[in-house]
Design a protein around this motif. Structure first.
Motif, PDB file in Angstrom:
ATOM      1  N   ARG A  28       0.811  -1.215   0.000  1.00 24.26           N
ATOM      2  CA  ARG A  28       0.000   0.000   0.000  1.00 24.26           C
ATOM      3  C   ARG A  28       0.849   1.271   0.000  1.00 24.26           C
ATOM      4  O   ARG A  28       0.311   2.351   0.127  1.00 24.26           O
ATOM      5  CB  ARG A  28      -0.929  -0.011   1.214  1.00 24.26           C
ATOM      6  N   PHE A  29       2.161   1.149  -0.139  1.00 25.20           N
ATOM      7  CA  PHE A  29       3.005   2.339  -0.204  1.00 25.20           C
ATOM      8  C   PHE A  29       2.756   3.065  -1.527  1.00 25.20           C
ATOM      9  O   PHE A  29       2.655   2.450  -2.583  1.00 25.20           O
ATOM     10  CB  PHE A  29       4.488   1.983  -0.097  1.00 25.20           C
ATOM     11  N   CYS A  30       2.641   4.383  -1.461  1.00 25.69           N
ATOM     12  CA  CYS A  30       2.527   5.196  -2.668  1.00 25.69           C
ATOM     13  C   CYS A  30       3.060   6.589  -2.347  1.00 25.69           C
ATOM     14  O   CYS A  30       3.293   6.919  -1.195  1.00 25.69           O
ATOM     15  CB  CYS A  30       1.077   5.274  -3.154  1.00 25.69           C
ATOM     16  N   GLU A  31       3.262   7.370  -3.386  1.00 26.88           N
ATOM     17  CA  GLU A  31       3.675   8.761  -3.211  1.00 26.88           C
ATOM     18  C   GLU A  31       2.457   9.643  -3.388  1.00 26.88           C
ATOM     19  O   GLU A  31       1.849   9.662  -4.451  1.00 26.88           O
ATOM     20  CB  GLU A  31       4.759   9.141  -4.219  1.00 26.88           C
ATOM     21  N   ALA A  32       2.106  10.352  -2.323  1.00 29.20           N
ATOM     22  CA  ALA A  32       0.973  11.268  -2.363  1.00 29.20           C
ATOM     23  C   ALA A  32       1.448  12.629  -2.882  1.00 29.20           C
ATOM     24  O   ALA A  32       2.563  12.756  -3.382  1.00 29.20           O
ATOM     25  CB  ALA A  32       0.356  11.390  -0.967  1.00 29.20           C
ATOM     26  N   SER A  33       0.634  13.638  -2.723  1.00 29.71           N
ATOM     27  CA  SER A  33       0.968  14.973  -3.218  1.00 29.71           C
ATOM     28  C   SER A  33       2.308  15.459  -2.671  1.00 29.71           C
ATOM     29  O   SER A  33       2.694  15.135  -1.555  1.00 29.71           O
ATOM     30  CB  SER A  33      -0.137  15.959  -2.850  1.00 29.71           C
ATOM     31  N   ASN A  34       3.026  16.208  -3.481  1.00 27.81           N
ATOM     32  CA  ASN A  34       4.337  16.767  -3.130  1.00 27.81           C
ATOM     33  C   ASN A  34       5.343  15.698  -2.736  1.00 27.81           C
ATOM     34  O   ASN A  34       6.179  15.921  -1.861  1.00 27.81           O
ATOM     35  CB  ASN A  34       4.206  17.813  -2.018  1.00 27.81           C
ATOM     36  N   ASN A  35       5.258  14.526  -3.355  1.00 29.53           N
ATOM     37  CA  ASN A  35       6.179  13.410  -3.108  1.00 29.53           C
ATOM     38  C   ASN A  35       6.198  12.971  -1.649  1.00 29.53           C
ATOM     39  O   ASN A  35       7.219  12.487  -1.160  1.00 29.53           O
ATOM     40  CB  ASN A  35       7.595  13.759  -3.575  1.00 29.53           C
ATOM     41  N   GLY A  38       2.629   8.035   1.212  1.00 36.12           N
ATOM     42  CA  GLY A  38       1.189   7.842   1.187  1.00 36.12           C
ATOM     43  C   GLY A  38       0.761   6.407   1.415  1.00 36.12           C
ATOM     44  O   GLY A  38       1.580   5.497   1.527  1.00 36.12           O
ATOM     45  N   PHE A  39      -0.554   6.236   1.485  1.00 35.15           N
ATOM     46  CA  PHE A  39      -1.219   4.954   1.701  1.00 35.15           C
ATOM     47  C   PHE A  39      -2.153   4.724   0.522  1.00 35.15           C
ATOM     48  O   PHE A  39      -3.007   5.564   0.230  1.00 35.15           O
ATOM     49  CB  PHE A  39      -2.002   5.008   3.016  1.00 35.15           C
ATOM     50  N   LEU A  40      -2.009   3.589  -0.162  1.00 36.28           N
ATOM     51  CA  LEU A  40      -2.797   3.276  -1.347  1.00 36.28           C
ATOM     52  C   LEU A  40      -4.107   2.597  -0.953  1.00 36.28           C
ATOM     53  O   LEU A  40      -4.110   1.580  -0.266  1.00 36.28           O
ATOM     54  CB  LEU A  40      -2.000   2.369  -2.280  1.00 36.28           C
ATOM     55  N   ASP A  45      -5.964   3.289  -6.930  1.00 37.41           N
ATOM     56  CA  ASP A  45      -5.802   4.540  -7.645  1.00 37.41           C
ATOM     57  C   ASP A  45      -5.639   5.713  -6.687  1.00 37.41           C
ATOM     58  O   ASP A  45      -4.849   6.618  -6.937  1.00 37.41           O
ATOM     59  CB  ASP A  45      -7.011   4.768  -8.559  1.00 37.41           C
ATOM     60  N   THR A  46      -6.378   5.691  -5.584  1.00 36.13           N
ATOM     61  CA  THR A  46      -6.362   6.782  -4.617  1.00 36.13           C
ATOM     62  C   THR A  46      -5.196   6.618  -3.648  1.00 36.13           C
ATOM     63  O   THR A  46      -5.067   5.590  -3.003  1.00 36.13           O
ATOM     64  CB  THR A  46      -7.682   6.836  -3.825  1.00 36.13           C
ATOM     65  N   CYS A  47      -4.351   7.646  -3.557  1.00 38.88           N
ATOM     66  CA  CYS A  47      -3.211   7.653  -2.638  1.00 38.88           C
ATOM     67  C   CYS A  47      -3.431   8.795  -1.657  1.00 38.88           C
ATOM     68  O   CYS A  47      -3.479   9.957  -2.056  1.00 38.88           O
ATOM     69  CB  CYS A  47      -1.915   7.849  -3.410  1.00 38.88           C
ATOM     70  N   ILE A  48      -3.583   8.465  -0.377  1.00 39.12           N
ATOM     71  CA  ILE A  48      -3.797   9.492   0.640  1.00 39.12           C
ATOM     72  C   ILE A  48      -2.506   9.690   1.438  1.00 39.12           C
ATOM     73  O   ILE A  48      -1.653   8.808   1.487  1.00 39.12           O
ATOM     74  CB  ILE A  48      -4.971   9.124   1.578  1.00 39.12           C
ATOM     75  N   LEU A  49      -2.358  10.848   2.047  1.00 38.48           N
ATOM     76  CA  LEU A  49      -1.181  11.117   2.876  1.00 38.48           C
ATOM     77  C   LEU A  49      -1.133  10.159   4.057  1.00 38.48           C
ATOM     78  O   LEU A  49      -2.182   9.752   4.584  1.00 38.48           O
ATOM     79  CB  LEU A  49      -1.223  12.550   3.405  1.00 38.48           C
ATOM     80  N   ALA A  50       0.053   9.808   4.487  1.00 43.02           N
ATOM     81  CA  ALA A  50       0.219   8.913   5.640  1.00 43.02           C
ATOM     82  C   ALA A  50      -0.539   9.449   6.847  1.00 43.02           C
ATOM     83  O   ALA A  50      -1.172   8.686   7.582  1.00 43.02           O
ATOM     84  CB  ALA A  50       1.701   8.757   5.969  1.00 43.02           C
ATOM     85  N   SER A  58     -12.749   8.572   7.114  1.00 36.64           N
ATOM     86  CA  SER A  58     -12.528   7.606   6.037  1.00 36.64           C
ATOM     87  C   SER A  58     -12.186   8.353   4.757  1.00 36.64           C
ATOM     88  O   SER A  58     -13.051   8.958   4.135  1.00 36.64           O
ATOM     89  CB  SER A  58     -13.774   6.737   5.819  1.00 36.64           C
ATOM     90  N   ASN A  59     -10.932   8.318   4.388  1.00 44.19           N
ATOM     91  CA  ASN A  59     -10.476   8.994   3.177  1.00 44.19           C
ATOM     92  C   ASN A  59     -10.497   8.064   1.970  1.00 44.19           C
ATOM     93  O   ASN A  59     -10.520   8.527   0.842  1.00 44.19           O
ATOM     94  CB  ASN A  59      -9.068   9.546   3.384  1.00 44.19           C
ATOM     95  N   CYS A  60     -10.452   6.762   2.205  1.00 48.52           N
ATOM     96  CA  CYS A  60     -10.576   5.773   1.135  1.00 48.52           C
ATOM     97  C   CYS A  60     -12.057   5.421   0.980  1.00 48.52           C
ATOM     98  O   CYS A  60     -12.803   5.417   1.965  1.00 48.52           O
ATOM     99  CB  CYS A  60      -9.780   4.511   1.467  1.00 48.52           C
ATOM    100  N   ARG A  61     -12.470   5.119  -0.226  1.00 50.32           N
ATOM    101  CA  ARG A  61     -13.876   4.837  -0.525  1.00 50.32           C
ATOM    102  C   ARG A  61     -14.452   3.735   0.366  1.00 50.32           C
ATOM    103  O   ARG A  61     -15.582   3.828   0.831  1.00 50.32           O
ATOM    104  CB  ARG A  61     -14.023   4.455  -1.995  1.00 50.32           C
TER     105      ARG A  61
END
Length: 160
Positions: A28-35, A38-40, A45-50, A58-61
């Motif tokens: 679930r590692f991803c790069e959110a805004s401004n590198n 994040g959490f996938l 598709d949706t990457c939220i800040l850690a 609930s930021n994920c659907r």
């Protein structure tokens, strides 16, 4: 014997489809805004800040960022990539709070030192020893020449 192999392959495929066999853990590692770290989300598709994980919203659907298995025993229940351990081992911050120019740990360990490994002040920042503990080694340039001392050397008022 060929029929037995086909039946076995079909049974395994059916078990995987029905979720009866354990699946490999999802990365679930991803790069959110401004590198930022994040959490996938489950939609892949949706990457939220850690720092949006286990924040009560609930930021994920499907709400996977607020599940008990993830948020039940903070910070121990979180994957290691989502947290940064402060200089004082009793404290931690979310990984996206490291190198954000704010003193989130209280001892600046998330902004300076070898563990943080932050880049030098960028063009929007002024390098100095701040008077206010909110900042560690850089202050926002918007605070320059505002009539208030933000750097011990007063460089924010006379040089910046």
């Amino acid at each position: 014997s060929g029929t037995a192999v086909l039946i076995l392959v079909a049974a395994v495929a059916l078990a995987v489809v029905l979720g009866l066999l354990p699946r490999a853990p999802v990365n679930r590692f991803c790069e959110a805004s401004n590198n930022r770290t994040g959490f996938l989300c489950d939609d892949r598709d949706t990457c939220i800040l850690a720092s949006q994980v286990c924040d009560g919203v609930s930021n994920c659907r499907n709400g996977e960022d607020e599940q008990e298995k993830l948020c039940g025993d903070l910070p121990h229940s979180l994957p290691g990539y989502l947290i940064f351990r402060c200089g004082n081992p009793m404290y931690w911050v979310y990984a996206d709070q490291r190198c954000d120019r704010m003193n989130d740990c209280g001892d600046c360990s998330d902004e300076i030192g070898s563990l943080a490994a932050c880049p030098p002040c960028g063009s929007e920042w002024w390098s100095c020893s701040p008077v206010f503990y909110e900042y560690c080694s850089c202050i926002p340039r918007r605070l320059c020449q505002d009539g208030i001392q933000h750097c011990f050397s007063w460089s924010d008022e006379y040089i910046c």
